[in-house]
Design a protein around this motif. Sequence first.
Motif, mmCIF file in Angstrom:
data_model
loop_
_atom_site.group_PDB
_atom_site.id
_atom_site.type_symbol
_atom_site.label_atom_id
_atom_site.label_comp_id
_atom_site.label_asym_id
_atom_site.label_seq_id
_atom_site.Cartn_x
_atom_site.Cartn_y
_atom_site.Cartn_z
ATOM 1 N N ALA A 302 30.302 52.826 140.567
ATOM 2 C CA ALA A 302 30.693 52.953 141.982
ATOM 3 C C ALA A 302 30.785 51.584 142.649
ATOM 4 O O ALA A 302 31.709 51.321 143.429
ATOM 5 C CB ALA A 302 29.684 53.835 142.715
ATOM 6 N N LEU A 303 29.838 50.697 142.325
ATOM 7 C CA LEU A 303 29.868 49.352 142.906
ATOM 8 C C LEU A 303 31.042 48.547 142.357
ATOM 9 O O LEU A 303 31.703 47.803 143.104
ATOM 10 C CB LEU A 303 28.543 48.635 142.605
ATOM 11 N N ALA A 304 31.326 48.706 141.070
ATOM 12 C CA ALA A 304 32.466 47.998 140.473
ATOM 13 C C ALA A 304 33.780 48.439 141.116
ATOM 14 O O ALA A 304 34.677 47.610 141.353
ATOM 15 C CB ALA A 304 32.501 48.246 138.966
ATOM 16 N N GLU A 305 33.906 49.724 141.417
ATOM 17 C CA GLU A 305 35.135 50.228 142.024
ATOM 18 C C GLU A 305 35.355 49.672 143.425
ATOM 19 O O GLU A 305 36.495 49.565 143.883
ATOM 20 C CB GLU A 305 35.103 51.765 142.068
ATOM 21 N N LYS A 306 34.268 49.309 144.113
ATOM 22 C CA LYS A 306 34.403 48.721 145.446
ATOM 23 C C LYS A 306 34.865 47.267 145.387
ATOM 24 O O LYS A 306 35.181 46.673 146.419
ATOM 25 C CB LYS A 306 33.069 48.800 146.189
ATOM 26 N N HIS A 307 34.869 46.684 144.183
ATOM 27 C CA HIS A 307 35.264 45.278 144.027
ATOM 28 C C HIS A 307 36.448 45.164 143.062
ATOM 29 O O HIS A 307 36.477 44.325 142.176
ATOM 30 C CB HIS A 307 34.071 44.441 143.520
ATOM 31 N N SER A 312 38.528 42.187 135.901
ATOM 32 C CA SER A 312 37.815 43.322 135.312
ATOM 33 C C SER A 312 36.440 42.963 134.760
ATOM 34 O O SER A 312 35.441 43.591 135.108
ATOM 35 C CB SER A 312 38.669 43.937 134.195
ATOM 36 N N SER A 313 36.366 41.951 133.890
ATOM 37 C CA SER A 313 35.089 41.609 133.259
ATOM 38 C C SER A 313 34.083 41.092 134.288
ATOM 39 O O SER A 313 32.895 41.442 134.244
ATOM 40 C CB SER A 313 35.307 40.571 132.154
ATOM 41 N N GLN A 314 34.554 40.273 135.254
ATOM 42 C CA GLN A 314 33.661 39.754 136.287
ATOM 43 C C GLN A 314 33.148 40.876 137.187
ATOM 44 O O GLN A 314 31.977 40.889 137.571
ATOM 45 C CB GLN A 314 34.392 38.696 137.121
ATOM 46 N N ARG A 315 34.049 41.810 137.492
ATOM 47 C CA ARG A 315 33.680 42.924 138.369
ATOM 48 C C ARG A 315 32.574 43.761 137.734
ATOM 49 O O ARG A 315 31.590 44.120 138.388
ATOM 50 C CB ARG A 315 34.921 43.782 138.623
ATOM 51 N N LYS A 316 32.700 44.039 136.453
ATOM 52 C CA LYS A 316 31.714 44.881 135.773
ATOM 53 C C LYS A 316 30.384 44.146 135.582
ATOM 54 O O LYS A 316 29.317 44.747 135.724
ATOM 55 C CB LYS A 316 32.278 45.361 134.439
ATOM 56 N N ASP A 317 30.459 42.846 135.286
ATOM 57 C CA ASP A 317 29.225 42.073 135.159
ATOM 58 C C ASP A 317 28.488 41.985 136.494
ATOM 59 O O ASP A 317 27.260 42.138 136.563
ATOM 60 C CB ASP A 317 29.538 40.661 134.649
ATOM 61 N N PHE A 318 29.263 41.746 137.560
ATOM 62 C CA PHE A 318 28.664 41.672 138.899
ATOM 63 C C PHE A 318 27.997 42.995 139.267
ATOM 64 O O PHE A 318 26.853 43.032 139.751
ATOM 65 C CB PHE A 318 29.733 41.317 139.934
ATOM 66 N N ALA A 319 28.704 44.096 139.046
ATOM 67 C CA ALA A 319 28.173 45.411 139.408
ATOM 68 C C ALA A 319 26.915 45.738 138.603
ATOM 69 O O ALA A 319 25.940 46.279 139.144
ATOM 70 C CB ALA A 319 29.234 46.480 139.180
ATOM 71 N N ASP A 475 33.330 59.684 131.799
ATOM 72 C CA ASP A 475 34.270 58.986 130.900
ATOM 73 C C ASP A 475 34.864 57.734 131.538
ATOM 74 O O ASP A 475 36.044 57.425 131.357
ATOM 75 C CB ASP A 475 35.410 59.923 130.476
ATOM 76 N N GLY A 476 34.038 57.008 132.309
ATOM 77 C CA GLY A 476 34.525 55.783 132.928
ATOM 78 C C GLY A 476 35.270 55.999 134.223
ATOM 79 O O GLY A 476 35.742 55.032 134.835
ATOM 80 N N ASP A 477 35.411 57.249 134.657
ATOM 81 C CA ASP A 477 36.042 57.565 135.941
ATOM 82 C C ASP A 477 34.961 57.907 136.957
ATOM 83 O O ASP A 477 34.021 58.647 136.647
ATOM 84 C CB ASP A 477 37.003 58.744 135.803
ATOM 85 N N LEU A 478 35.114 57.404 138.178
ATOM 86 C CA LEU A 478 34.144 57.670 139.241
ATOM 87 C C LEU A 478 34.472 58.979 139.937
ATOM 88 O O LEU A 478 35.595 59.204 140.384
ATOM 89 C CB LEU A 478 34.158 56.532 140.261
#
Length: 514
Positions: A302-307, A312-319, A475-478
């Motif tokens: 959910a946090l990754a989707e807000k960013h 992609s890789s930075q967003r997921k690491d940050f979240a 499955d990776g979908d929010l």
Amino acid sequence: RRRVAPLAAARAAEQPLLRGIFEIGKRSCDVVLSGRRLRWSPILPESPTDDSSMALQAQEEIIEMKDVFSVKLKRRRFAGQNKGGTLLGITIFKCLTKEENKLTDCAIHLNNLSEDHCQSWFRHLKEILNGFQNRPKSLKVFVNPSSHKREATHVYYEQVAPLFKLADIKTDVTVTEYEGHALSVLKECELQAFDGVVCVGGDGSVSEVAHGLLLRAQIDAGKDTDNVSNPVRAPIPLGVIPAGTTNILAHTLYGIKHVVTATLHIVMGHIQAVDVCTFSTPSRLLRFGFSAMFGFGARTLALAEKHRWMPSSQRKDFAFLKTLADLKPEECELSFLPLQIPQEDSHESDRKKKEKTKRKGSKDQWQKIQGHFLNVSIMAIPCLCSMAPRGLAPNTRLNNGSMALIVVQNTSRTEFIRHLKRYTSIKNQFNFPFVETYTVQEVKVQPRLKSGLDAKENMYLNAASAEGNYPWNIDGDLMKEASEVHVRVHPQLIDLYGVNTDDLESSQATCNCI
């Protein structure tokens, strides 16, 4: 008679259909074709002495016809010439198994300048290939151009499409333009015109296409799509071409993220039946899917989707790091129906055993646990990926009719990180006192409102309450839902192109690609 028929068919498949001479690798060879094999050996001059080295060189080579996926007439053409040309022979394309579960294609050239000779062989070879079951002739293809590094379109047209063309597979391609585009197309298109559906993208794209296929099956069967307790199977198989970040389904199917391997499994018609879950509220169906997370895994997504503006890789690491820093449990009630294993009886059929299992699943066998949970995972497949080589749920299988319920109780951040790190190794990631695992048929997850929280937690929960929902990672979908979510597993509900990683053959076939 039942025993004689398969034996007679096997003998017939070994009977020579054609025999002729071709040049293979600059050597004249005696070539024999049967329904099962193509074999050849060099034609050697007679030797006055018993020369063992000559006999060694004349060793026969064999290709199993089940490994051949295409045959073409080989011609020499001038620049700009699209048709005709001087016939040089026949080229046979074979699927070759390499190390680490990889597949690749291999070309064998049978050279002969006789038009009649080559045309006769070409017709017989095509007839054999057309007789193999499950090999698709026409495919509906969905390409998600936004997957991962926006490379899905390039992956399809540079690596996948040429192999489909080589195998004479017709394709109808839709490059998706928005979330839900594939679902909309699947609801309307003429599925009977295709032998299978292919998705080029990440886990979220594949999940949408799988959901669309199964939803379409319920609609065609006249089922109520808001109350799917006994769904019908998907009408055609689904192929997965990995072009995302994690590619869990591709890893689980093929044992590796490799585009050519995935494509060749589709071309060869390797089909694997796979269990699917339904995710429902008391009033409606949310989704067909393979796995889900509630708690840490869902809040990270959910946090990754807000960013989404971040790479992609930075967003997921940050979240991941941000959610870990703000680690907090969810209070909820879990109700689950454990898998009932019928007692073995050699005189019982598989159908009777399944019926006995269903009868045993009565209400009084439901179990319930309440508490504060950092993460709840519900998975019908092992969910392999590069970060979890054993899988996120290594104790389940693709089609064993059960789900893994993995519950991580509230614990310290340090202990939770130790648990997460275990996924990257071969050690047991569940060997912690705060981790519980269950093998189940159904799960109900009911979030509970908390009381007695500090100001920061109250602010977080008030925001969630204002939205009226809790995040789910399916499955990776929010997905966000406020009420109870009921998860059921449905055995072998869809066929996927691929090979169960438990059953991958270890044979490393070799081929003299000439």
